[in-house]
Design a protein around this motif. Sequence first.
Motif: not given
Length: 230
Positions: A186-196
């Motif tokens: 997985y490669l994720v756009n950090s600008l759309v992070f919501k919750r960890l």
Amino acid sequence: MKIVILEDEPLIAQRLEREVRTHFGARLAHLVLHDSLEQALAELQAGPCDLLLLDLNLHGDDGYELLRLAGKRCFQTIIVSAHAERSITAFDMGVLDFVAKPFSRERLQQALQRYTDLSQPSRLSLAVKKRGALEWIDVADIDHVQADGHYSNIVLSSGEQCFHDLPIEKIMVLLPPHFLRVHRSYLVNSLVFKRLHIAAGGKYALDTQTSTGIPVSRSNYALLKQRLLG
């Protein structure tokens, strides 16, 4: 923005510093110069870096070894070297650009502009296969990328999914630095992070504005915290 320059020739290092400061101006928060592989490796391991300008011949050491030792990395690399015959290796390792010495101001600025363009998702597009045809999507619309064997599945913020015939490692090179590898798949756009989410047994998962439960590996969790929290 933090930039590291690894160059063992003082005059060239000064020239690189001057051109970098001219290009990035006030956007440049930290600029660090080193002339040995050991110093640069310690710098990269100490905290986040956005861009590395790397010479290949460093007092007899191979600059590529720094990239191998750095392992998983969130920074982009521009090689500045007289060994133009080694440029194929550079791109195999995911390097952004290769500037051959001796270089002109225009050529170096072109390489720096490539990084600038890569850092501005609104100006980037990516060719994908949608509905049996080749289309270009705005990189800013990408939520995350999931590995699918030797190919990649790109999930957009709308929830729509697109196919790309490159593996996730190659896709990562094409995307801006704020796309982070949170898991081998997985490669994720950090600008759309919501919750960890942190669960018992050392398991981690990430929610974005579009998707939930994206797995985060233990090793990438540490890198993720370092990148986001500093």
